[in-house]
Motif scaffolding. Structure first.
Motif, short mmCIF file in Angstrom:
data_model
loop_
_atom_site.label_atom_id
_atom_site.label_comp_id
_atom_site.label_asym_id
_atom_site.label_seq_id
_atom_site.Cartn_x
_atom_site.Cartn_y
_atom_site.Cartn_z
N ARG A 160 0.84 -1.21 0.00
CA ARG A 160 0.00 0.00 0.00
C ARG A 160 0.88 1.25 0.00
O ARG A 160 0.63 2.19 -0.75
N ARG A 161 1.92 1.28 0.82
CA ARG A 161 2.81 2.43 0.88
C ARG A 161 3.53 2.65 -0.44
O ARG A 161 3.65 3.79 -0.91
N ARG A 162 4.05 1.57 -1.03
CA ARG A 162 4.73 1.70 -2.33
C ARG A 162 3.79 2.21 -3.39
O ARG A 162 4.16 3.05 -4.22
N ALA A 163 2.56 1.72 -3.40
CA ALA A 163 1.57 2.16 -4.39
C ALA A 163 1.25 3.64 -4.20
O ALA A 163 1.15 4.39 -5.17
N ASN A 164 1.12 4.08 -2.96
CA ASN A 164 0.83 5.49 -2.69
C ASN A 164 2.00 6.38 -3.13
O ASN A 164 1.79 7.44 -3.70
N ILE A 165 3.21 5.95 -2.84
CA ILE A 165 4.38 6.74 -3.22
C ILE A 165 4.49 6.82 -4.73
O ILE A 165 4.78 7.89 -5.29
N SER A 166 4.23 5.73 -5.44
CA SER A 166 4.37 5.74 -6.90
C SER A 166 3.32 6.62 -7.56
O SER A 166 3.52 7.07 -8.68
N GLN A 167 2.21 6.92 -6.87
CA GLN A 167 1.18 7.78 -7.41
C GLN A 167 1.38 9.25 -7.06
O GLN A 167 0.69 10.12 -7.58
N ASP A 168 2.34 9.54 -6.20
CA ASP A 168 2.60 10.90 -5.76
C ASP A 168 3.59 11.56 -6.73
O ASP A 168 4.74 11.14 -6.82
N ALA A 169 3.14 12.57 -7.43
CA ALA A 169 3.99 13.23 -8.43
C ALA A 169 5.24 13.83 -7.80
O ALA A 169 6.26 13.96 -8.47
N ARG A 170 5.18 14.17 -6.52
CA ARG A 170 6.35 14.74 -5.86
C ARG A 170 7.49 13.73 -5.72
O ARG A 170 8.64 14.11 -5.56
#
Length: 175
Positions: A160-170
């Motif tokens: 879940r954390r990796r997926a959230n990070i990969s979706q964050d443009a920053r």
């Protein structure tokens, strides 16, 4: 295990829906397995895609109806179709009459971990009050199941954390 995995990391897909002249509301019932709409591009023309794509305001109404919040209603001439990005559950070949597996290797390993945790828990439940020839007790199965469950939940949280990070443009490298 597959349901838990799908809640954290469903399969992403897209579909192009034909627009209809003067219509702003579209049923999403043709999007088999739809879990969540992620993005909408409109107008969309497969033969002449725009860059960057136009992303109009949109909303989801009752019973899976997509409403385009656009000033000019679609023309329905094929140059202003609707490209919908959404999620669907992963499938496993042979499970629930599916004939394909959509999980990657990591996903398959995670499902096996979760399924073994659930199986060990069920084994512990079924052995309560019985005598076994192996000498394994329900408590031993429960401990083993708890360890597997903890590992499964930890792996889901990391995913879940990796997926959230990969979706964050920053988090994307800037060039």
């Amino acid at each position: 295990a597959l349901r838990a995995y799908n809640r954290v990391h469903p399969q992403r897909t897209q579909s192009v829906m034909s627009s209809t002249e003067g219509v702003r509301e579209y049923s999403l019932s043709s999007l088999s397995g739809l879990m969540e709409v992620l993005d909408v591009w409109h107008p969309w023309d497969d033969d002449d895609p725009q860059y960057p794509p136009q992303r109009p305001a949109w909303s989801l109404l009752y019973d899976g109806t997509l409403r385009l919040e656009v000033a000019d209603a679609p023309t329905g001439d094929g140059t202003d179709d609707i490209r919908v990005f959404y999620t669907v559950p992963h499938t496993i070949d042979g499970l629930d009459t599916e004939n394909t597996t959509t999980l990657d290797d990591q996903g398959e390993q995670l499902i096996v971990l979760g399924a073994s945790a659930y199986a060990a828990s069920q084994m512990a439940q079924s052995l309560i009050g019985t005598v076994t020839v192996t000498g394994s007790t329900p408590e031993q199965y429960s401990e083993w199941a708890a360890g597997r469950t903890q590992g499964f939940e930890l792996a889901l949280e990391q995913l879940r954390r990796r997926a959230n990070i990969s979706q964050d443009a920053r988090s994307s490298p800037q060039g």
